[in-house]
Each structure stands twice: as structure tokens, then as C-alpha cells.
Design a protein around this motif. Structure first.
Motif, short mmCIF file in Angstrom:
data_model
loop_
_atom_site.label_atom_id
_atom_site.label_comp_id
_atom_site.label_asym_id
_atom_site.label_seq_id
_atom_site.Cartn_x
_atom_site.Cartn_y
_atom_site.Cartn_z
N UNK A 245 3.94 -3.97 7.88
CA UNK A 245 2.55 -3.95 8.29
C UNK A 245 1.80 -5.07 7.61
N UNK B 179 -3.46 2.36 8.70
CA UNK B 179 -3.16 2.69 7.32
C UNK B 179 -2.21 3.88 7.23
N UNK B 180 -2.42 4.85 8.10
CA UNK B 180 -1.53 6.01 8.09
C UNK B 180 -0.13 5.58 8.51
N UNK B 181 -0.05 4.79 9.58
CA UNK B 181 1.28 4.40 10.07
C UNK B 181 2.01 3.49 9.10
N UNK B 182 1.26 2.72 8.31
CA UNK B 182 1.98 1.87 7.36
C UNK B 182 2.26 2.59 6.05
N UNK B 183 1.81 3.85 5.93
CA UNK B 183 2.18 4.63 4.76
C UNK B 183 1.25 4.45 3.57
N UNK B 184 0.14 3.75 3.79
CA UNK B 184 -0.79 3.50 2.69
C UNK B 184 -1.55 4.77 2.33
N UNK B 185 -1.87 5.56 3.35
CA UNK B 185 -2.60 6.80 3.10
C UNK B 185 -1.98 7.91 3.94
N UNK B 186 -1.90 9.13 3.41
CA UNK B 186 -1.29 10.20 4.18
C UNK B 186 -2.25 10.79 5.20
N UNK B 187 -1.75 11.31 6.32
CA UNK B 187 -2.64 11.97 7.28
C UNK B 187 -3.02 13.35 6.77
N UNK C 67 -1.94 -5.59 6.97
CA UNK C 67 -3.31 -5.09 7.08
C UNK C 67 -4.30 -6.10 6.52
N UNK C 68 -3.83 -7.07 5.80
CA UNK C 68 -4.71 -8.13 5.33
C UNK C 68 -3.90 -9.39 5.21
N UNK D 110 -7.03 12.43 10.29
CA UNK D 110 -7.30 12.12 8.89
C UNK D 110 -8.76 12.42 8.61
N UNK E 33 -0.32 9.48 -3.71
CA UNK E 33 -0.71 9.19 -2.34
C UNK E 33 -2.18 9.51 -2.07
N UNK F 170 -7.40 7.36 -1.24
CA UNK F 170 -8.53 8.02 -0.57
C UNK F 170 -9.67 8.38 -1.51
N UNK G 211 -2.47 -1.40 -3.32
CA UNK G 211 -1.95 -0.16 -2.74
C UNK G 211 -2.76 0.31 -1.55
N UNK H 191 -3.49 -1.67 0.80
CA UNK H 191 -3.16 -2.57 1.90
C UNK H 191 -1.69 -2.59 2.29
N UNK H 192 -0.83 -2.19 1.37
CA UNK H 192 0.59 -2.28 1.73
C UNK H 192 1.34 -1.14 1.05
N UNK H 193 2.36 -0.63 1.77
CA UNK H 193 3.13 0.46 1.20
C UNK H 193 4.36 -0.08 0.50
N UNK I 123 9.88 -1.04 9.50
CA UNK I 123 8.45 -1.24 9.72
C UNK I 123 7.93 -2.31 8.78
N UNK J 8 5.39 3.54 -5.10
CA UNK J 8 4.32 3.32 -6.08
C UNK J 8 4.80 3.34 -7.52
N UNK K 24 5.23 9.66 2.93
CA UNK K 24 6.11 8.89 3.80
C UNK K 24 7.54 9.08 3.32
N UNK L 22 5.96 -7.38 1.52
CA UNK L 22 6.02 -7.11 2.96
C UNK L 22 7.41 -6.66 3.39
N UNK M 240 6.02 10.46 9.05
CA UNK M 240 4.77 10.50 8.29
C UNK M 240 4.12 11.85 8.53
#
Lengths: 424, 279
Positions: free
Chosen positions: A98, A77-85, A100-101, A15, B273, B277, B116, B118-120, A96, B123, B1, A123, B14
Motif C-alpha cells: 500500500x 487504511x483498514x485494507x493496508x492493515x494500519x488500523x483495525x476495523x 498511502x503517502x 470503522x 493496533x 486510532x 505506523x 501510513x504503512x503496515x 499486498x 510493530x 491483520x 513497502x 482483516x
């Protein structure tokens, strides 16, 4: 599904973030950020994670350790799908969840009850399931009385407990947890640690990020170390913790327990200043060099230094256990008053009752200026792993003994009280 | 995803690759979350207000009062014989739903950044829930509108059943417009005030405070392309029985609306997505 198939298979995952260099004008940096073809080059990017290959088998509890900014959170974050790689691929088999907080989706104006349902839904826990487990959640959090009060009126501890109680209901095949242990008071931390242990026993695959070496060692089955976005180590949880302590705290694998004197001139530092601490040695109270001590016995630490020309100088001996947790602090200001020392010399720190449990320790030595108050204290030269020592309990405390991470050693007397003198 | 469900449980892949789609399937799977999220959006707005949901009605009523005084009493705008307050409010209710929902949809990613990042979850839930909230307010405004119409001598008729549908269409139109901006607004925050300004202009480009018959005929072919014009005209038809002069522009603007929606959905699912970023 064959059991050999990895629960998580990661290939070449990476990433990068765009961080335009500020070499030219501000305007140019802005343009680069906004326009995809405005002459970006590789220097304008920052790889938060790079070329990660990883396989996690079902039921593994993988500990992910690394310094701040090493890419741990990016990976989660990548594995939970929040941001793409940006590169690579990850395949996850199973449901799944996650975390994260703590308190995902909590709204301050909403009551605890409303937030439990909202957070649960986010969740991935169904409403019917939450309804069925609602009493259990409230019970776990221990805030029955306040469940219909807006969470903004909660103390931060109550907030965290309720949030964690919801999260503890997560029953996914793959769980992604980020530093969740670092919240709440001690008893609550123990509760959540037990909960993670239970999840691991149920055979769920867990990815667990933590700074706490001991929790990784006790919870995880395997581990990786990330540094600068790359995986620099993988192995069993125990090996990972050892390697992590070596990298971050400069712990050596097999400390030289025969040498009582150590040359510090070239030892790794936590500070970037001039090397004031030159040599150090440990001695028995009579002055004989040794690095084996007894609980309740005495210890001398002698530190040879050069160039200590600051105002209000201090020295300190910080005792750390095998997991790099501080267990004792011996500070030169503790005796009251300034230390009057020449620029070059040898100082001796003497303690007559070492209150350490049984085990191996590392002495961290620190030199600096304390400036009259704690807030004005500046560390100038700090050697994280100056001297290894061993402590044996001897006869100081008997019975089941006391380990190096169970706190200070105290002798205690126990007897049965008469009824009328007993506690009310 | 992406997620698919073969026999041996869900498999999530992913990848960096961009996938085209509308994002409807995932949103449908998470409809329970959509429902609870919409409910929260609605109840969060009126927390700690003594009058609560009454404000959904009070605010437009205040606006209506001002408009009635200026355009109805002072300027005496021609309303083809209909009482000004009912005439104006019939258009305004639908417009308020549209313009508020457009802004809410455009800002939904930025406003929910804490969530967004913190959790998927799919959207698309965010803009849809934002629209649901405005639609809820719109239905309250409708109730006021019916009372107002009744007070001015327009008793309930079956025609009025079309009102919720008309309102729903303007909400859908807001979704279509707002979705184009949602992802870009995270980075370019200038979009929000610009959009607000355009919506203000749009209100005057739509026959809300005045009647469309005031517009010269030679401008009508272009003027009539505005989908909101038809929303306003049909609300007046449903409420007051005012005739709607059907023209080819109706079908053209309907087609444009549909394309806008499909385009908005795909732009949103392509770029949402990236929002985390670039924030």
C-alpha cells in the motif's frame, strides 16, 4: 487458485471512532474517551466507514471516489492493515502493498540512497531486489547527482520524484494507492500515470483513490462512490465518474440541449446564501438564443439577477469540461473597473472569440463581491451547473482537432524554416 | 491483520477480533526490515555530529566524572576496596542501557506515529530496533569500561566475555518493561515523564553509585528482587572479579523478568493496533 475467487472480498466492513459529545463538562468528555465504561452511547461514536460490502476480482482496477471525509482513506487504511476495523471482515488474496503517502519512511537526515533502501523495505521490497533495481530507480527519479545528499536538502519536487520512483518498483498482486497522482510536475504525473497503466495491464489488482474524475475514468475498470462512510454507488468506471460528477458538481446525465434559457431559482448551489442568480441564457452574437457555439466564434451569456446590493459586485462565467475541470474563466472585473448595476436586472457577458476545443461544457455562474483585490473576493451565489453548451471546432483549427480537455484553442501557422534563420 | 501462506499464495484476513499472541513470528519474517531499521536508528542518532559515535562514550564518561568527584572523592563511598570509577561505571553502563532503552521502547509507537499511521509492518520491529540502538551505545560504553579497567590494573580475562551477555540481558529487561507502556503512552503522554522519574529512583534503588553491602540485611530479601541488581553485580564480577553472593532472590527475579517479558509482548501485541486510532 480458481480465477473466480475474488482478490479482495469485503463483508460488512465498518470503522467507528470515539468522539465524545461535548454536551456536559469537558471533564466528562475526557473521561468518556479514556474509560471504556464511562457511559458512552452511540452518539459518542462517529462511523467513518459503515456496512461496506465489496468484491474486487483479480486484475480489476477499482476507483474509489468521494468528497473529503467520505471514508476513502479509512477504507484504504483498514485494507493496508494500519488500523483495525470495528466491524466486518476483509479477505485479501495475494501479496499486498500500500502506498498511502509519498515517501513512506523517508528520514530527512538520511541520504537519498539510504532512504531508497529504507522506504523499499517498509513497502515490502526485499533489499536484494532494490539493489538489483537501484539504477532503474535512480534513473526513474532523475536525480542521479543528488543520490548521496540528505533528502532534507532536496527540493520538494526531487523528494517526491525519488519517493515515487521507489514506490513504482512495487510489484505486488494487490496495490493500494491513495492520491499518488496528485504530486510532482506535469511530466512526472504523466510518468506515474503511465506506470499505473502498466501495472494494470500486468493484471494486478489496484485500489485507487482520487479526486480527479478524469484519471479514474482513464485508469480504472470499475468504481465506487463513498459518501458519509457508506457506499452509495458502484458500477463501471465510466458510470462511477458520471454519478460522481452528478453528486458533487450537480452534473445532470442528459442535459437539456434544446433549452437555451434556464431557470436558476431552484438550481443546486455551491453557496448557502440568498439566491441572487435567477435565470440565465446563452445566445449567438446576434442575440438569437442557442447553446451551440463554434471555436473562435462569439457567445453571449445573459444573467437575470435579483437583490445584488453588495459593494464591488462581480459576475463570472466559468467554463468546465465533462470531467468538471475548469477550462476558461470569464470575469466581469477582467474588463477593468467596477460593474455599476442596479439591485435587480440582467447582465450580459459577451466574448467574441471562444477559445474552446470541441466537446460538451457546463457553464458555472458565480456572483459575489470582489472587494478590490483577489484575496478579498467572496462568492455569494454560485450555480455549478447552470447551462450546458456544445462547442464545435468548425474551421478554426483543422487536422486532428482539439478536445475539451486539451487546453485553449490557438490558431497556429507552420512552415519549414531556411537553414540560416533556424533555431540555434 | 493475520497472514498465513497456503499453497496458492498469501491470504490476509482483516478482522476486528482481538488475537492473543506474542507477535514474534511476523517479526521474524520481517527480520530484514528489522535489521535496516535498527541500522537507521543507530546512524540517525549521530548524524551531523562532528564526534559522531564518540558521544555514546563521552556522555557517560562525563557523568562518571561527576559521580567520582561526589561519591568517590567527597563522600568516600565504601566500594569494598575497588577503585571508584571502575566500580561505578561497571554498574552505570548496564543501567544506562536499561533506562534509556526502557524509555525508548515505551515511546516507540508515539515517536514513530508518522510511520505506523501510513504503512503496515510488524510493530514489534519498533521497540526491538530501539533496544538495538541502545545496545549499540552500550557496547561502546563497554569498550571504554574495559580500557578504564585496564588503566586501573585489571587486565583482560575470559570472564569479561560475559559482559556483552549481561548487557543483552539488561536490554531484554528494558524491552520487557517498556512494552507494557508503549501502547498506552500514545494516549496518556504523562507516562513518559512518570517513567523517567521512576527510572531515576530506580538508579538509586540499584547499587550503582554505592555497594549493595551498605544495605541493611533485613531489607535484602526485598532489595535483591530487583533484576537490575543482579545485572550490576554480575558486571562487577565480570570486570573486577568481585564475588556474587547467589541467593534465591536471583532465581525469583529471573522468573519475574521472564514473566514481565511475556506479559509485555502480549500487552503490546494486543494494544498496538489501537495506537493509530487514539493518538
Amino acid at each position: 487458485m480458481s480465477s473466480e475467487r475474488a482478490a479482495i472480498a469485503i463483508e460488512g466492513l465498518g470503522k467507528r471512532y470515539l468522539i465524545p459529545r461535548r454536551d456536559g463538562s469537558r471533564l466528562r468528555a475526557h473521561l468518556k474517551e479514556f474509560l471504556p465504561f464511562a457511559g458512552r452511547d452511540e452518539n459518542d461514536y462517529f462511523w467513518a466507514l459503515r456496512d461496506l460490502d465489496l468484491e474486487v476480482r483479480p486484475g480489476d482496477v477499482l476507483g474509489i471516489v468521494g468528497k473529503n471525509g467520505s471514508g476513502k482513506s479509512t477504507l484504504l487504511k483498514i485494507l493496508s492493515g494500519v488500523t483495525p476495523p470495528t466491524a466486518g471482515r476483509a479477505v485479501l488474496r495475494g501479496k499486498i502493498a500500500s502506498l498511502l503517502e509519498v515517501g513512506t519512511g523517508f528520514h530527512p537526515d538520511m541520504t537519498g540512497r539510504e532512504n531508497v533502501f529504507m522506504s523499499g523495505a517498509l513497502l515490502g521490497i526485499g533489499q536484494a531486489e532494490i539493489r538489483a533495481k537501484f539504477d532503474e530507480i535512480v534513473d526513474f527519479s532523475g536525480i542521479e547527482t543528488f543520490i548521496d545528499v540528505p533528502v532534507k536538502r532536496y527540493s520538494s519536487g526531487m523528494y517526491v520524484r525519488l519517493a515515487y520512483a521507489v514506490a513504482s518498483m512495487l510489484r505486488s498482486d494487490i496495490l493500494i494507492l491513495d492520491e499518488v497522482m496528485a504530486v510532482g510536475d506535469v511530466s512526472f504525473r504523466e510518468k506515474s500515470q503511465k506506470n499505473i497503466e502498466k501495472l494494470a495491464e500486468e493484471g494486478r489488482t489496484i485500489l485507487y483513490v482520487s479526486h480527479n474524475a478524469r484519471s479514474v475514468a482513464s485508469l480504472c475498470t470499475s468504481g465506487i462512490i463513498l459518501d458519509g462512510g457508506r457506499c452509495v454507488f458502484r458500477g463501471t468506471a465510466k458510470d462511477t465518474v458520471t454519478a460522481y460528477l452528478r453528486r458533487v458538481h450537480h452534473y445532470d446525465d442528459a442535459p437539456d440541449m434544446n433549452a437555451a434559457a434556464h431557470d436558476l431559482a431552484a438550481a443546486p448551489r455551491m453557496t448557502h446564501g440568498k439566491h441572487v442568480l435567477r435565470r440565465a441564457s446563452t445566445h449567438a452574437p446576434d442575440g438569437t438564443p442557442t447553446n451551440r457555439f463554434r471555436t473562435g466564434g462569439g457567445m453571449l451569456v445573459r444573467i437575470a439577477y435579483e437583490g445584488a446590493t453588495v459593494a464591488n459586485p462581480y459576475f463570472s462565467v466559468l467554463v468546465q469540461n465533462e470531467f468538471a475541470e475548469r477550462v476558461a474563466t470569464l470575469h466581469s472585473t477582467h474588463q477593468g473597473g467596477d460593474l455599476r448595476i442596479p439591485a435587480n436586472g440582467v447582465v450580459e457577458c459577451r466574448t467574441d472569440d471562444l477559445r474552446l476545443g470541441e466537446g460538451a461544457y457546463r457553464l458555472m455562474l458565480d456572483f459575489g463581491s470582489y472587494g478590490g483585490t483577489r484575496a478579498a473576493m467572496v462568492s455569494l451565489d454560485c450555480v455549478p451547473n447552470a447551462i450546458p453548451i456544445r462547442v464545435e471546432l468548425g474551421e478554426y483549427v483543422k487536422g486532428i482537432g482539439l478536445d475539451s480537455f486539451q487546453g485553449a484553442a490557438h490558431r497556429s501557422a507552420w512552415r519549414l524554416c531556411d537553414k540560416d534563420t533556424g533555431a540555434a | 491483520m493475520t497472514e498465513d501462506r497456503p499453497d496458492d499464495g498469501p491470504v490476509t484476513v482483516i478482522e476486528p477480533s482481538v488475537r492473543f499472541g506474542l507477535g514474534l513470528a511476523g517479526t521474524w519474517r520481517s527480520r530484514e526490515l528489522l535489521l535496516i531499521f535498527s541500522r537507521r536508528q543507530i546512524s540517525a542518532r549521530y548524524r551531523q555530529m562532528l564526534l559522531g559515535t564518540l558521544w555514546a562514550a563521552m556522555e557517560p564518561l562525563g557523568l562518571l566524572l561527576m559521580m567520582t568527584v561526589i561519591f568517590g572523592l567527597l563522600l568516600k563511598v565504601d566500594t569494598e576496596g575497588y577503585p571508584y570509577p571502575v566500580f561505578a561505571f561497571a554498574g552505570m553502563a548496564a543501567w544506562l542501557v536499561f533506562s534509556r532503552a526502557t524509555l525508548a521502547v515505551a515511546g516507540c509507537l508515539l515517536d514513530n506515529m508518522g510511520l505506523i499511521s501510513k504503512v503496515y509492518f510488524p510493530r514489534l520491529i519498533l521497540p526491538v530496533a530501539a533496544v538495538a540502538r541502545e545496545l549499540f551505545d552500550g557496547l561502546l560504553m563497554m569498550a571504554i569500561l574495559l580500557l578504564l579497567a585496564f588503566a586501573y590494573g585489571y587486565p583482560p580475562t575470559p570472564r569479561m566475555l560475559a559482559l556483552p551477555l549481561i548487557l543483552a540481558f539488561s536490554a531484554l529487561l528494558a524491552l520487557a518493561v517498556g512494552l507494557w507502556f508503549a501502547a498506552f503512552l500514545v494516549k496518556f503522554r504523562d507516562i513518559r515523564p512518570i517513567l523517567g522519574l521512576c527510572l531515576q529512583a530506580g538508579m538509586y534503588a540499584t547499587p550503582i553509585v554505592y555497594s549493595a553491602s551498605l544495605v541493611p540485611d533485613r531489607f535484602r530479601p526485598i532489595y535483591d528482587l530487583n533484576p537490575m541488581l543482579w545485572v550490576v553485580e554480575f558486571s562487577r564480577w565480570a570486570l573486577l572479579g568481585k564475588e556474587v553472593a547467589l541467593s534465591p532472590a536471583l532465581f525469583l527475579s529471573g522468573g519475574v523478568s521472564l514473566l514481565l517479558l511475556l506479559g509485555g509482548l502480549s500487552v503490546f501485541s494486543l494494544y498496538e493496533r489501537m495506537a493509530v486510532d487514539v493518538q
